[in-house]
Design an enzyme around this catalytic site. Structure first.
Site, PDB file in Angstrom:
ATOM      1  N   GLY A  50      74.627  69.469  29.513  1.00  0.00           N
ATOM      2  CA  GLY A  50      75.856  69.849  30.201  1.00  0.00           C
ATOM      3  C   GLY A  50      76.778  68.659  30.395  1.00  0.00           C
ATOM      4  O   GLY A  50      76.327  67.552  30.654  1.00  0.00           O
ATOM      5  N   ARG A  88      73.635  71.462  23.066  1.00  0.00           N
ATOM      6  CA  ARG A  88      72.186  71.518  23.196  1.00  0.00           C
ATOM      7  C   ARG A  88      71.616  71.723  21.791  1.00  0.00           C
ATOM      8  O   ARG A  88      72.241  72.356  20.951  1.00  0.00           O
ATOM      9  CB  ARG A  88      71.775  72.648  24.144  1.00  0.00           C
ATOM     10  N   ASP A 112      69.727  66.062  40.017  1.00  0.00           N
ATOM     11  CA  ASP A 112      68.315  66.458  40.007  1.00  0.00           C
ATOM     12  C   ASP A 112      67.413  65.505  39.225  1.00  0.00           C
ATOM     13  O   ASP A 112      66.298  65.872  38.854  1.00  0.00           O
ATOM     14  CB  ASP A 112      68.175  67.876  39.441  1.00  0.00           C
ATOM     15  N   ASP A 124      67.527  65.243  32.377  1.00  0.00           N
ATOM     16  CA  ASP A 124      66.108  65.101  32.051  1.00  0.00           C
ATOM     17  C   ASP A 124      65.786  65.532  30.625  1.00  0.00           C
ATOM     18  O   ASP A 124      65.006  64.881  29.919  1.00  0.00           O
ATOM     19  CB  ASP A 124      65.268  65.937  33.026  1.00  0.00           C
ATOM     20  N   ARG A 150      71.686  74.441  38.739  1.00  0.00           N
ATOM     21  CA  ARG A 150      70.453  74.910  38.077  1.00  0.00           C
ATOM     22  C   ARG A 150      69.384  75.187  39.129  1.00  0.00           C
ATOM     23  O   ARG A 150      69.614  75.956  40.043  1.00  0.00           O
ATOM     24  CB  ARG A 150      69.967  73.894  37.042  1.00  0.00           C
ATOM     25  N   ASP A 159      74.102  68.013  38.729  1.00  0.00           N
ATOM     26  CA  ASP A 159      73.080  68.646  39.570  1.00  0.00           C
ATOM     27  C   ASP A 159      72.360  67.683  40.517  1.00  0.00           C
ATOM     28  O   ASP A 159      71.673  68.125  41.431  1.00  0.00           O
ATOM     29  CB  ASP A 159      72.042  69.347  38.693  1.00  0.00           C
ATOM     30  N   THR A 186      74.691  64.174  35.054  1.00  0.00           N
ATOM     31  CA  THR A 186      74.513  65.588  35.386  1.00  0.00           C
ATOM     32  C   THR A 186      75.097  65.846  36.761  1.00  0.00           C
ATOM     33  O   THR A 186      74.887  65.051  37.689  1.00  0.00           O
ATOM     34  CB  THR A 186      73.039  66.011  35.366  1.00  0.00           C
TER      35      THR A 186
END
Length: 322
Positions: A15, A76, A133, A107, A175, A131, A129
């Site tokens: 992303g 992707r 995360d 990741d 996510r 996120d 990212t």
């Protein structure tokens, strides 16, 4: 002796995130300052396998620091998850003289970087990212812009929610992680925050909260719902049926990925990009740049991928009180 890297490739994978362009710009200009040849790989690992590769100069990355998205574009790539795809990628790197690659992504992107490193291509990861995360770092490129974009949108939703005396469920991205939702919940003063890390899927508790607040004279009710919980539209219908209060779902979606990056995302992304280039120039590989305890640092990718990250328990606690 550490392997000397002469040609460095850079790609963005997964992303997109605001600030990726700042990181690319820093990678390219720091590499050129260190006497390296710089190559841009377009469309992530898919572009690597398709040999969408060209040389980048300082001029190539002029005026991109304030632009959202990634000028190298991203994609992707299922093929690159296979040993055959990874071997092909390493061979293409060697074909184009690329002996070091900087991968900007999350990741999943780092797993690809890990495989390239094992195949002899020096590789450094940069956490990009929205996120937040990635466990080894307290900062990821794009989070600050994304959370500010969401915060401003939720402020606007609250205005119209108040005018119509509605309950509003606002779904934010992330996510499987609830960091954007938690930050927005605190920043926007939401009445309820639903996080995949802590939500017990008890809608009756939400219904009771909405009814009690209405009895106390509150004219609106904001629920921040994380993407990892989801189902905001159907949830809104059930809550309206149970409370008799008009309830609307707003899914902010990909607007959170776009827009001009904040100062923090420009400066931190630039610092991380430059550090990644320095690590390659020092002959290092299979590392990921991170930010911890007020300082930029780096970790072994294997170690980084083995780490886990949860929601800050104190922030979660105060979000319920505030």
């Amino acid at each position: 002796m550490a392997k000397e890297v002469k040609t460095i490739g850079v790609l963005t994978s997964g992303g997109d995130a605001p600030g990726m362009n700042a990181a690319i710009r820093a990678v390219v200009r720091k590499g050129i300052a260190n006497g390296k040849k710089m190559m841009g790989i377009h469309r992530g690992y898919a572009g690597l396998l398709n040999e969408e590769i060209d040389e980048l100069t300082s001029r190539s990355v002029a005026d991109i620091i304030g632009k959202g998205g990634t000028f190298l574009q991203t994609a992707r790539c299922l093929e690159f998850t296979t040993p055959e795809g990874q071997q092909k990628g390493a061979e293409i790197c060697r074909k184009h003289g690329i002996d070091g690659i900087i991968v900007i992504g999350g990741d999943g992107s780092f797993k690809g970087a890990q495989k390239l490193a094992a195949l002899g291509i020096n590789t450094i990861g940069v956490p990009g990212t929205i996120d937040l995360d990635i466990a080894c770092t307290e900062y990821t490129i794009g989070f600050d812009t994304a959370v500010n974009t969401a915060m401003e949108a939720i402020d606007k939703v609250r205005d119209t929610s108040t005018s119509h005396e509605r309950c509003s469920i606002v779904e934010v991205m992330g996510r499987g992680a609830g960091h954007i939702a938690l930050w927005c919940g605190i920043a926007n003063g939401a009445e309820d925050i639903l996080l995949p890390e802590s939500y017990g899927y008890d809608e009756q508790q939400l219904v009771n909260s909405i009814i009690e607040n209405r009895k106390r004279g509150k004219t609106h009710h904001i629920i921040i719902n994380a993407e990892g919980v989801g189902h905001s539209t159907s949830m809104a219908k059930r809550i309206e049926a149970a409370t008799g209060i008009e309830t609307r779902a707003t899914i902010l979606g990909h607007m959170q990925r776009g827009g001009s990056p904040t100062c923090m995302d420009r400066v931190y992304a630039s610092t991380m990009g430059a550090m990644a280039t320095d690590l390659l120039c020092q002959g290092k590989s299979n590392r990921v740049v991170a930010y911890q305890h007020g300082a930029f640092c780096d970790f072994d990718i294997d170690e980084a991928l083995a780490m886990s990250k949860g929601i800050d328990p104190y922030q979660l606690e105060i979000s319920k009180i505030l």
